[in-house]
Design a protein around this motif. Structure first.
Motif: not given
Length: 285
Positions: A88-91, A142-148
């Motif tokens: 995903s991202s650090v935030a 949305s592809d910023q955060v995957t299920t994993l």
């Protein structure tokens, strides 16, 4: 003196936030999240060993057992946190990890350590809404955060809750330097079975070795020392509010250094989670 202790707690939270950003930076350079987790805890172990040698404390069976539980929590927290960053991202990862007090609350309900209330259920509902907005799980595009990434972030929060319980009960039987030493020894033992040892050793001959050392000092050794020392004379309510510095610092690192951005909806979700967890922690304390 009180301001100094508040400053130590705040500094430890800032260092934890920077550690998340450093982990993201190292992953961008191609290093595996498990390797990064290992070095964060391994370097931290060396720092905590130095603290223990300067301030030795007596170890006993209850302390060791609960410290091992805390160590399992540390292993899960570090690994899931960095996997979540990678997916995903650090935030997003830092904010999801910050849901730990909600898991503490749910575990307390299950084991009847605490009585449920309308306020607590409302807080849980708000956090769930915040998670939905932050991760945008409702959006197919949305592809910023995957299920994993989502699962790992929540796993980091659950593991952090396990560390909180382990450290809390171990503290009834001894000093923090002994507890943290056993916890990070447990972490290191667990990680030896899951990391690629060949790749782990290759770090030593890499130009990134100093970033790994810095990650371990900031993310485990120095930060845990500052937090424990500052917490001794810091009201729990103040510590709960100051702790919000960690995800904010991690988010700023991700934005300024890694060029990771959140949209308005995600920032709203992040704000809901952080404010709800902080209010809950303050009311609990």
């Amino acid at each position: 003196m009180r301001n100094i202790n508040l400053g130590l707690v705040a500094l430890s939270a800032i260092l934890w936030g920077i550690a998340g950003g450093l982990g993201g930076y190292l992953m961008d350079k191609g290093w595996d999240p498990l390797i990064i987790s290992f070095y964060r805890g391994g370097v931290g172990l060396v720092c905590l060993l130095v603290w223990f040698l300067f301030r030795p404390t007596r170890l006993n069976k209850p302390l060791i057992l609960w410290a091992i539980v805390a160590g399992i929590g540390v292993a899960g927290n570090f690994v899931f946190y960095f996997i979540s960053i990678a997916e995903s991202s650090v935030a997003v990862a830092a904010t999801l990890m910050y849901t730990a007090p909600i898991f503490v609350l749910l575990i307390s309900f299950i084991f009847r350590l605490e009585k449920p209330s309308i306020f607590k259920f409302i807080a849980i509902a708000f956090v769930i809404v915040g998670i939905v907005l932050l991760t945008e799980v409702y959006s197919i595009d949305s592809d910023q955060v995957t299920t994993l990434g989502l699962a790992a972030g929540l796993g980091a929060g659950l593991a952090y809750a396990l560390f909180i319980f382990g450290f809390k009960y171990a503290s009834q039987h001894g000093e923090p330097q002994g507890i943290l030493l056993i916890a990070f020894l447990t972490f290191t033992f667990i990680m030896l079975f899951v990391v690629d040892l060949k790749e782990t050793v290759s770090i030593i001959y890499s130009s990134d070795v100093w970033w790994m050392v810095l990650l371990g000092v900031f993310g485990a050794g120095l930060s845990f020392f500052l937090y424990v020392v500052g917490l001794k004379r810091t009201p729990p309510t103040s510590a709960s509010i100051i702790a919000m510095v960690e995800p904010v610092t991690a988010s700023l690192f991700g934005f300024l250094i890694l060029s990771q951005q959140l949209n308005i909806v995600q920032m709203s979700g992040m704000a809901i989670i952080l404010l709800t967890v902080t209010v809950l922690s303050v009311k609990q304390n």
